[in-house]
Design an enzyme around this catalytic site. Structure first.
Site, PDB file in Angstrom:
ATOM      1  N   GLY A   1      39.894  12.023 -44.080  1.00  0.00           N
ATOM      2  CA  GLY A   1      39.952  12.896 -45.256  1.00  0.00           C
ATOM      3  C   GLY A   1      38.582  13.469 -45.570  1.00  0.00           C
ATOM      4  O   GLY A   1      37.590  12.752 -45.518  1.00  0.00           O
TER       5      GLY A   1
ATOM      6  N   ARG B   1      42.655  13.981 -38.039  1.00  0.00           N
ATOM      7  CA  ARG B   1      43.045  12.615 -37.701  1.00  0.00           C
ATOM      8  C   ARG B   1      43.480  12.672 -36.240  1.00  0.00           C
ATOM      9  O   ARG B   1      44.043  13.667 -35.797  1.00  0.00           O
ATOM     10  CB  ARG B   1      44.140  12.141 -38.638  1.00  0.00           C
ATOM     11  CG  ARG B   1      43.589  12.062 -40.079  1.00  0.00           C
ATOM     12  CD  ARG B   1      44.423  11.217 -40.982  1.00  0.00           C
ATOM     13  NE  ARG B   1      43.687  10.884 -42.194  1.00  0.00           N
ATOM     14  CZ  ARG B   1      43.736  11.607 -43.323  1.00  0.00           C
ATOM     15  NH1 ARG B   1      44.486  12.686 -43.405  1.00  0.00           N
ATOM     16  NH2 ARG B   1      43.028  11.235 -44.378  1.00  0.00           N
TER      17      ARG B   1
ATOM     18  N   ASP C   1      36.862   4.246 -43.674  1.00  0.00           N
ATOM     19  CA  ASP C   1      36.952   3.010 -42.884  1.00  0.00           C
ATOM     20  C   ASP C   1      37.687   3.206 -41.553  1.00  0.00           C
ATOM     21  O   ASP C   1      37.326   2.583 -40.552  1.00  0.00           O
ATOM     22  CB  ASP C   1      37.551   1.855 -43.709  1.00  0.00           C
ATOM     23  CG  ASP C   1      38.953   2.150 -44.213  1.00  0.00           C
ATOM     24  OD1 ASP C   1      39.380   3.325 -44.170  1.00  0.00           O
ATOM     25  OD2 ASP C   1      39.620   1.201 -44.651  1.00  0.00           O
TER      26      ASP C   1
ATOM     27  N   THR D   1      34.005   9.592 -48.151  1.00  0.00           N
ATOM     28  CA  THR D   1      35.382   9.510 -48.670  1.00  0.00           C
ATOM     29  C   THR D   1      35.315   9.477 -50.191  1.00  0.00           C
ATOM     30  O   THR D   1      34.436   8.812 -50.751  1.00  0.00           O
ATOM     31  CB  THR D   1      36.130   8.257 -48.151  1.00  0.00           C
ATOM     32  OG1 THR D   1      37.311   8.083 -48.964  1.00  0.00           O
ATOM     33  CG2 THR D   1      35.312   6.992 -48.216  1.00  0.00           C
TER      34      THR D   1
ATOM     35  N   ASP E   1      37.281   7.984 -52.024  1.00  0.00           N
ATOM     36  CA  ASP E   1      37.943   6.781 -52.541  1.00  0.00           C
ATOM     37  C   ASP E   1      36.996   5.662 -53.004  1.00  0.00           C
ATOM     38  O   ASP E   1      37.418   4.786 -53.753  1.00  0.00           O
ATOM     39  CB  ASP E   1      38.880   6.199 -51.473  1.00  0.00           C
ATOM     40  CG  ASP E   1      40.020   7.138 -51.142  1.00  0.00           C
ATOM     41  OD1 ASP E   1      40.276   8.066 -51.928  1.00  0.00           O
ATOM     42  OD2 ASP E   1      40.654   6.969 -50.082  1.00  0.00           O
TER      43      ASP E   1
ATOM     44  N   ASP F   1      36.051   3.174 -51.289  1.00  0.00           N
ATOM     45  CA  ASP F   1      36.764   1.955 -50.904  1.00  0.00           C
ATOM     46  C   ASP F   1      36.059   1.162 -49.809  1.00  0.00           C
ATOM     47  O   ASP F   1      36.686   0.348 -49.133  1.00  0.00           O
ATOM     48  CB  ASP F   1      38.198   2.304 -50.467  1.00  0.00           C
ATOM     49  CG  ASP F   1      38.229   3.287 -49.300  1.00  0.00           C
ATOM     50  OD1 ASP F   1      37.176   3.850 -48.959  1.00  0.00           O
ATOM     51  OD2 ASP F   1      39.309   3.480 -48.721  1.00  0.00           O
TER      52      ASP F   1
ATOM     53  N   ARG G   1      43.851   5.900 -52.470  1.00  0.00           N
ATOM     54  CA  ARG G   1      44.604   5.096 -51.494  1.00  0.00           C
ATOM     55  C   ARG G   1      44.887   3.708 -52.096  1.00  0.00           C
ATOM     56  O   ARG G   1      45.619   3.632 -53.062  1.00  0.00           O
ATOM     57  CB  ARG G   1      43.847   4.999 -50.185  1.00  0.00           C
ATOM     58  CG  ARG G   1      44.784   5.267 -49.014  1.00  0.00           C
ATOM     59  CD  ARG G   1      44.179   5.015 -47.672  1.00  0.00           C
ATOM     60  NE  ARG G   1      43.138   5.926 -47.296  1.00  0.00           N
ATOM     61  CZ  ARG G   1      42.799   6.180 -46.034  1.00  0.00           C
ATOM     62  NH1 ARG G   1      43.458   5.602 -45.056  1.00  0.00           N
ATOM     63  NH2 ARG G   1      41.822   6.979 -45.741  1.00  0.00           N
TER      64      ARG G   1
HETATM   65  P1  ADP Z   1      39.300   7.621 -42.941  1.00  0.00           P
HETATM   66  O1  ADP Z   1      38.190   7.625 -41.964  1.00  0.00           O
HETATM   67  O2  ADP Z   1      39.099   8.600 -44.045  1.00  0.00           O
HETATM   68  O3  ADP Z   1      39.655   6.220 -43.402  1.00  0.00           O
HETATM   69  P2  ADP Z   1      41.688   7.606 -41.249  1.00  0.00           P
HETATM   70  O4  ADP Z   1      42.066   6.202 -41.597  1.00  0.00           O
HETATM   71  O5  ADP Z   1      42.772   8.634 -41.240  1.00  0.00           O
HETATM   72  O6  ADP Z   1      40.586   8.207 -42.216  1.00  0.00           O
HETATM   73  O7  ADP Z   1      40.982   7.582 -39.825  1.00  0.00           O
HETATM   74  C1  ADP Z   1      40.436   8.742 -39.268  1.00  0.00           C
HETATM   75  C2  ADP Z   1      40.501   8.662 -37.766  1.00  0.00           C
HETATM   76  O8  ADP Z   1      39.724   7.548 -37.299  1.00  0.00           O
HETATM   77  C3  ADP Z   1      41.889   8.416 -37.184  1.00  0.00           C
HETATM   78  O9  ADP Z   1      42.680   9.575 -37.101  1.00  0.00           O
HETATM   79  C4  ADP Z   1      41.544   7.890 -35.799  1.00  0.00           C
HETATM   80  O10 ADP Z   1      41.171   8.935 -34.942  1.00  0.00           O
HETATM   81  C5  ADP Z   1      40.302   7.037 -36.107  1.00  0.00           C
HETATM   82  N1  ADP Z   1      40.746   5.669 -36.299  1.00  0.00           N
HETATM   83  C6  ADP Z   1      41.313   5.113 -37.401  1.00  0.00           C
HETATM   84  N2  ADP Z   1      41.680   3.846 -37.177  1.00  0.00           N
HETATM   85  C7  ADP Z   1      41.355   3.581 -35.902  1.00  0.00           C
HETATM   86  C8  ADP Z   1      41.510   2.439 -35.041  1.00  0.00           C
HETATM   87  N3  ADP Z   1      42.067   1.300 -35.471  1.00  0.00           N
HETATM   88  N4  ADP Z   1      41.051   2.532 -33.785  1.00  0.00           N
HETATM   89  C9  ADP Z   1      40.483   3.660 -33.316  1.00  0.00           C
HETATM   90  N5  ADP Z   1      40.328   4.772 -34.070  1.00  0.00           N
HETATM   91  C10 ADP Z   1      40.756   4.738 -35.332  1.00  0.00           C
HETATM   92  O1  F6P Z   2      40.985   9.080 -48.039  1.00  0.00           O
HETATM   93  C1  F6P Z   2      40.984   9.949 -49.122  1.00  0.00           C
HETATM   94  C2  F6P Z   2      42.352  10.279 -49.571  1.00  0.00           C
HETATM   95  O2  F6P Z   2      42.135  11.364 -50.398  1.00  0.00           O
HETATM   96  C3  F6P Z   2      43.191   9.218 -50.292  1.00  0.00           C
HETATM   97  O3  F6P Z   2      42.794   8.983 -51.604  1.00  0.00           O
HETATM   98  C4  F6P Z   2      44.587   9.786 -50.178  1.00  0.00           C
HETATM   99  O4  F6P Z   2      45.578   8.803 -50.275  1.00  0.00           O
HETATM  100  C5  F6P Z   2      44.558  10.376 -48.817  1.00  0.00           C
HETATM  101  O5  F6P Z   2      43.207  10.702 -48.527  1.00  0.00           O
HETATM  102  C6  F6P Z   2      45.431  11.585 -48.637  1.00  0.00           C
HETATM  103  O6  F6P Z   2      45.084  12.204 -47.455  1.00  0.00           O
HETATM  104  P1  F6P Z   2      45.917  13.346 -46.697  1.00  0.00           P
HETATM  105  O7  F6P Z   2      46.785  14.006 -47.688  1.00  0.00           O
HETATM  106  O8  F6P Z   2      44.868  14.217 -46.124  1.00  0.00           O
HETATM  107  O9  F6P Z   2      46.671  12.613 -45.654  1.00  0.00           O
END
Ligand code: ADP
Ligand code: F6P
Length: 319
Positions: free
Chosen positions: A11, A72, A103, A125, A127, A129, A171
């Site tokens: 995000g 993503r 994360d 982010t 969040d 978090d 989240r």
């Molecule tokens: P954020 O970084 O905001 O928490 P996401 O959880 O959507 O967002 O993760 C972003 C990207 O990081 C994912 O689309 C993926 O490419 C990578 N990623 C997330 N989790 C994993 C994982 N367990 N192993 C490898 N890559 C990951």
């Molecule tokens: O990680 C930030 C965040 O804005 C969360 O608070 C929310 O749940 C999520 O992303 C929504 O993301 P998207 O609509 O891009 O999947």
């Protein structure tokens, strides 16, 4: 270390551009070459990289979103996908990668570093978090966006003597709700970290009405449940007109606050410093006002924190 790359993932968050600018200019200042990767890990796997100079990051410090775009990427969750990404970095002669994200993105960076790539994470982010850092990039700006909305909702709620339920992002984390609720003088703050009883909430609303409250502002973190359902329940039990507002993605946009711009500049500079020191698998954060770097495994393993003391203060101040 001669050449580094930067990407944004997951995000988006206000302040990501300011971080890209800081990384690029600090790296160039220290004699490094810099490449931008488009669309997060997708772009890394597909070789969407371009050379960056000081001008590439002109006129972006005040802009929300990310000039590198974000995405993503499910393929990156596979060993094969990560091997492709590591190979692209090798082909381009890139020695270090800065990942700006949350994360999930950090988990990806941690796994990539196991393939011999030097990685550093910057927490981007809204969040807030990530436990190892007091603040993440974008949190402060998102708070101010939420606060602006709360102020406006307060006006109309007072005029109509209504209950207003405002659903905010986060989240599984209640920080946006907690901080915005305090700053906005909310009557109740509902977060996933603290237990909550719908009937208790209704009693509190009714006692507020008896004390002469003209409105009742309730900030609800998305991790708890839906604002619409709660509004229906509250209206049914209290008999007071209740409206739900879901702020949604407006919380992710907008020009970054001064706080986020300065934080991004400091974190971006630190990320380059850490790579130049030859470190890998690190994440940048801020603790007690100091910019720090931590081991990525330790940072990700830290249990979720929630400021219960602040929650107590919010409760004490609300009536
Ligand atoms: P954020 O970084 O905001 O928490 P996401 O959880 O959507 O967002 O993760 C972003 C990207 O990081 C994912 O689309 C993926 O490419 C990578 N990623 C997330 N989790 C994993 C994982 N367990 N192993 C490898 N890559 C990951
Ligand atoms: O990680 C930030 C965040 O804005 C969360 O608070 C929310 O749940 C999520 O992303 C929504 O993301 P998207 O609509 O891009 O999947």
């Amino acid at each position: 270390m001669k050449k580094i790359a930067v990407l944004t993932s997951g995000g988006d968050a206000p302040g990501m551009n300011a971080a890209i600018r800081a990384i690029t200019r600090m790296a160039l200042d220290r004699g490094l070459e810099v490449m931008g990767v488009q669309r997060g890990y997708n772009g890394l796997i597909n070789g969407e990289l371009f050379q960056m100079d000081r001008h590439s990051v002109s006129d972006i410090i005040h802009r929300g979103g990310t000039i590198l775009r974000t995405a993503r990427c499910d393929e990156f969750k596979t060993e094969e996908g990560r091997k492709k990404a590591a190979n692209v970095l090798k082909v381009y002669g890139i020695d270090g990668l800065v990942v700006i994200g949350g994360d999930g993105s950090f988990t990806g960076a941690r796994l990539l570093s196991q393939l011999g790539v030097s990685t550093v994470g910057i927490p981007g982010t809204i969040d807030n978090d990530l436990s190892y850092t007091d603040y993440t990039l974008g949190f402060d700006t998102a708070l101010n966006t939420v606060l602006d909305a709360i102020n406006k909702l307060r006006d109309t709620s007072t005029s109509h003597e209504r209950v207003s339920i405002v659903e905010v992002m986060g989240r599984h984390c209640g920080d946006i709700a907690l901080f915005a609720g305090i700053a906005g003088g909310a009557e109740s703050i509902i977060v996933p970290e603290m237990s909550f009883d719908q009937d208790e909430l209704c009693k509190t609303i009714l006692s507020g009405k008896l004390k002469g409250k003209m409105h009742n502002l309730i900030i609800l973190a998305e991790g708890v449940g839906g604002a619409e359902d709660l509004a229906k329940h509250v209206e049914e039990i209290t008999g007071i007109e209740t409206r739900a507002t879901i702020l949604g993605h407006i919380q992710r946009g907008g020009s970054p606050s001064a706080f986020d711009r300065v934080l991004a500049s400091r974190m971006g500079a630190k990320a380059v410093e850490v790579l130049l020191e030859g470190k890998s698998s690190r994440v940048i954060g801020i603790r007690g006002g100091q910019i720090i770097d931590d081991d990525i495994n330790e940072a990700l393993a830290m249990p979720r924190k929630f400021d219960e003391k602040l929650y107590e203060i919010a409760t004490a101040l609300s009536y």
